[in-house]
Design a protein around this motif. Structure first.
Motif, PDB file in Angstrom:
ATOM      1  N   SER A   1       0.826  -1.210   0.000  1.00  0.00           N
ATOM      2  CA  SER A   1       0.000   0.000   0.000  1.00  0.00           C
ATOM      3  C   SER A   1       0.865   1.266   0.000  1.00  0.00           C
ATOM      4  O   SER A   1       0.516   2.260  -0.638  1.00  0.00           O
ATOM      5  CB  SER A   1      -0.958  -0.014   1.187  1.00  0.00           C
ATOM      6  OG  SER A   1      -0.265   0.228   2.396  1.00  0.00           O
ATOM      7  N   VAL A   2       2.013   1.210   0.665  1.00  0.00           N
ATOM      8  CA  VAL A   2       2.888   2.394   0.720  1.00  0.00           C
ATOM      9  C   VAL A   2       3.591   2.620  -0.620  1.00  0.00           C
ATOM     10  O   VAL A   2       3.571   3.717  -1.182  1.00  0.00           O
ATOM     11  CB  VAL A   2       3.965   2.239   1.827  1.00  0.00           C
ATOM     12  CG1 VAL A   2       4.946   3.402   1.797  1.00  0.00           C
ATOM     13  CG2 VAL A   2       3.313   2.130   3.184  1.00  0.00           C
ATOM     14  N   VAL A   3       4.215   1.560  -1.144  1.00  0.00           N
ATOM     15  CA  VAL A   3       4.982   1.736  -2.380  1.00  0.00           C
ATOM     16  C   VAL A   3       4.041   2.040  -3.554  1.00  0.00           C
ATOM     17  O   VAL A   3       4.385   2.798  -4.456  1.00  0.00           O
ATOM     18  CB  VAL A   3       5.887   0.514  -2.654  1.00  0.00           C
ATOM     19  CG1 VAL A   3       6.713   0.740  -3.914  1.00  0.00           C
ATOM     20  CG2 VAL A   3       6.806   0.244  -1.475  1.00  0.00           C
ATOM     21  N   ALA A   4       2.833   1.481  -3.518  1.00  0.00           N
ATOM     22  CA  ALA A   4       1.869   1.819  -4.577  1.00  0.00           C
ATOM     23  C   ALA A   4       1.522   3.302  -4.505  1.00  0.00           C
ATOM     24  O   ALA A   4       1.419   3.981  -5.524  1.00  0.00           O
ATOM     25  CB  ALA A   4       0.603   0.974  -4.433  1.00  0.00           C
ATOM     26  N   PHE A   5       1.363   3.809  -3.278  1.00  0.00           N
ATOM     27  CA  PHE A   5       1.047   5.233  -3.143  1.00  0.00           C
ATOM     28  C   PHE A   5       2.171   6.093  -3.738  1.00  0.00           C
ATOM     29  O   PHE A   5       1.922   7.044  -4.468  1.00  0.00           O
ATOM     30  CB  PHE A   5       0.803   5.602  -1.677  1.00  0.00           C
ATOM     31  CG  PHE A   5       0.715   7.084  -1.461  1.00  0.00           C
ATOM     32  CD1 PHE A   5      -0.366   7.807  -1.957  1.00  0.00           C
ATOM     33  CD2 PHE A   5       1.727   7.765  -0.801  1.00  0.00           C
ATOM     34  CE1 PHE A   5      -0.431   9.194  -1.799  1.00  0.00           C
ATOM     35  CE2 PHE A   5       1.671   9.141  -0.637  1.00  0.00           C
ATOM     36  CZ  PHE A   5       0.595   9.862  -1.131  1.00  0.00           C
ATOM     37  N   PHE A   6       3.426   5.719  -3.440  1.00  0.00           N
ATOM     38  CA  PHE A   6       4.534   6.521  -3.982  1.00  0.00           C
ATOM     39  C   PHE A   6       4.700   6.296  -5.484  1.00  0.00           C
ATOM     40  O   PHE A   6       4.827   7.242  -6.247  1.00  0.00           O
ATOM     41  CB  PHE A   6       5.836   6.219  -3.227  1.00  0.00           C
ATOM     42  CG  PHE A   6       5.909   6.960  -1.927  1.00  0.00           C
ATOM     43  CD1 PHE A   6       6.275   8.296  -1.902  1.00  0.00           C
ATOM     44  CD2 PHE A   6       5.551   6.338  -0.737  1.00  0.00           C
ATOM     45  CE1 PHE A   6       6.300   9.006  -0.699  1.00  0.00           C
ATOM     46  CE2 PHE A   6       5.577   7.030   0.462  1.00  0.00           C
ATOM     47  CZ  PHE A   6       5.948   8.370   0.492  1.00  0.00           C
ATOM     48  N   GLY A   7       4.700   5.017  -5.908  1.00  0.00           N
ATOM     49  CA  GLY A   7       4.963   4.728  -7.319  1.00  0.00           C
ATOM     50  C   GLY A   7       3.871   5.230  -8.236  1.00  0.00           C
ATOM     51  O   GLY A   7       4.135   5.886  -9.252  1.00  0.00           O
TER      52      GLY A   7
END
Ligand code: HEM
Ligand code: HEM
Ligand SMILES: [Fe+2]
Length: 447
Positions: A294-300
């Protein structure tokens, strides 16, 4: 494992992990060609390596989604799958199609159109496999308990399969071709796959945190509605500078700016659920992957997507390494990590190995994720330099590429870390080790 038919997921996960290995190794080879451009240029040219890299990615992610569906649907619907046999037939069609496509690529047969290079008959085969899948899961869902998780998952899977029709339609006019191409590429990752992501994350949160289903469902409805509201017209961010009418500049810019919302909501959702959850589930690695996803999807997707989605910015950055930076972090964060979370969660159950040792799995999480982050940074720097030299200063493409060598070398190094991480992950799943639980001091009878 509560239902016998959940077992079909195992075959899907095995094939998915095999293609995952091929995908990252292909990426590494492509990354090496950037460092040393003549590598294999006669035998396997860069465009072929790239096709194998991107096609393997898409196919394994889809196989992962199918496997995840077959795993969670029986539990949610509280009944066995309609037909495990059909699920294996579907897998066989997809494997044959994939192998044939790759064999074709290696001898130079492909249909062009990035991501959709498969020969036409393979595309029809994929369509048939999708129909078999939809029949199988819909029959299961209709006969059983209906939950928000399965409804959203099936809606996503139905819509993404229907969009595949636009992969088969290939107009001669290049502008029209691109228009339809994005119906698949964009409406997959920024609309229908997001529904699949929300549903699978919802399922994982349900199992891992023990939060009430009603709470999870409310979050899912917010995520799904914001994803569709922003993502559909957000397709316009690909129609900014390709000869489509001018209104797409504002439509695409404004709606795609809202696309950050569902990704932010998914991140908040995951953390709030963990914070509220009372359950102390032993599979900490699955929780790590779920939160990380959920975090990396938000950034990417969210942050790196936002970076170049406004039409005045995209005018300069379009098609540069900035795009490649975003493409890597978003695909990795949203869909690779989602699948690895589900595999991490399901595999020990499918193999009857719980409680199991998660150390290697977590090592692979940090190695892959930090490698991907570093790759994203190097490509972003390369992209900014490229944009400036090429689009502002007016240097030619190849002159600019000569200036970027150091970034490409660092990208290769980061890619190596990702590959090692991926191989460790696969090893940790193939050889799932049991946790050796120390029983503590043992009382010896008679003493
Ligand atoms: C799970 C990990 C990975 C994911 C999700 C991924 C995803 C992608 C995607 C989506 C593209 C197309 C990008 C675009 O059109 O902008 C791409 C291209 C590429 N990837 Fe990866 N990739 C991964 C791992 C790697 C690794 C480990 C390397 C090694 C260096 C690598 C090197 C490349 C290269 C060189 C290209 C071609 C870029 C170009 O045409 O300029 N990738 N990858
Ligand atoms: C998980 C979700 C996402 C994935 C997997 C993804 C992946 C990609 C990939 C692979 C490309 C390159 C396509 C190509 O030209 O070959 C791309 C382009 C693009 N993406 Fe995303 N994306 C996601 C979400 C987003 C979001 C939320 C935004 C905006 C906020 C966004 C904005 C863009 C833009 C503007 C481009 C075009 C770049 C250019 O003109 O070169 N993306 N995306
Ligand atoms: Fe898009």
């Amino acid at each position: 494992m509560k239902y016998q038919s959940q077992k079909v997921a195992l075959a899907y996960f095995y094939v998915a992990m095999g293609l995952f290995a091929i995908q990252v190794l292909g990426g590494l080879l492509a990354g090496w060609v950037y460092v040393s451009p003549n590598t294999l240029s006669e035998a396997v040219p860069f465009n072929v390596i790239r096709m194998i890299h991107t096609n393997a990615l898409i196919v394994w992610l889809l196989l992962g989604f199918f496997g995840a569906t077959y795993y969670l649907l029986p539990e949610e619907a509280e009944r066995e799958l309609f037909s495990p046999m059909l699920a294996y037939v579907q897998l066989a069609i997809l494997v044959v199609g994939t192998l044939a496509a790759v064999a074709g690529y290696l001898i130079g047969i492909h249909g062009g159109r990035e991501f959709l290079e498969q020969p036409l008959w393979v595309k029809y085969g994929i369509f048939v496999a999708a129909v078999i899948f939809l029949v199988n899961v819909s029959m299961t869902a209709l006969a059983g308990r209906k939950t928000a998780i399965t409804n959203i998952l099936l809606l996503g899977l139905w819509l993404l399969s229907l969009l595949w029709v636009f992969a088969i339609i290939n107009p001669v006019n290049l502008g029209l071709d691109k228009l339809y191409w994005w119906f698949v590429v964009h409406l997959w990752v920024e609309a229908t796959w997001e529904l699949v992501m929300a549903a699978i994350l919802g399922y994982l949160m349900l199992k891992l945190t023990g939060v009430d289903r009603e709470v999870i469902e409310k979050w899912l409805y917010v995520i799904v509605s914001t994803a569709l509201f922003s993502g559909i017209l957000g397709t316009g961010h690909h129609y900014l500078w390709i000869g489509t009418p001018g209104y797409w500049q504002w439509t695409g810019t404004i709606f795609s700016m809202f696309e950050v919302v569902p990704f932010f909501a998914m991140m908040s959702f995951a953390f709030v659920m963990v914070w509220k959850g009372r359950k102390n589930h032993p599979n900490k690695a699955a929780l790590l992957w779920s939160l990380g996803c959920s975090v990396v999807a938000f950034f990417g997707a969210g942050v790196w997507g936002f970076m170049h989605t406004i039409h005045g910015v995209n005018y300069y950055t379009h098609g540069t390494q900035v795009t490649a930076a975003h493409g890597h972090l978003s695909f990795y964060g949203a869909y690779v990590m989602l699948n690895l979370a589900m595999i991490t969660f399901a595999m020990p159950v499918l193999r009857g190995r719980a409680p199991y040792n998660q150390v290697l799995n977590m090592v692979s999480f940090w190695l892959m994720t930090s490698g991907m982050a570093f790759m994203t940074f190097t490509l972003t720097f390369a992209g900014v330099v490229q944009t400036h030299l090429q689009r502002v200063m007016g240097m030619t493409f190849m002159e600019v590429q000569d200036q970027l060598g150091l970034f490409y070398l660092m990208r290769f190094g980061a890619g190596l870390a990702v590959v090692v991480g991926a191989l460790i992950f696969i090893y940790s799943q193939l050889v799932v080790r049991r946790e050796i639980i120390d029983p503590g001091p043992v009382a010896v009878p008679g003493e």
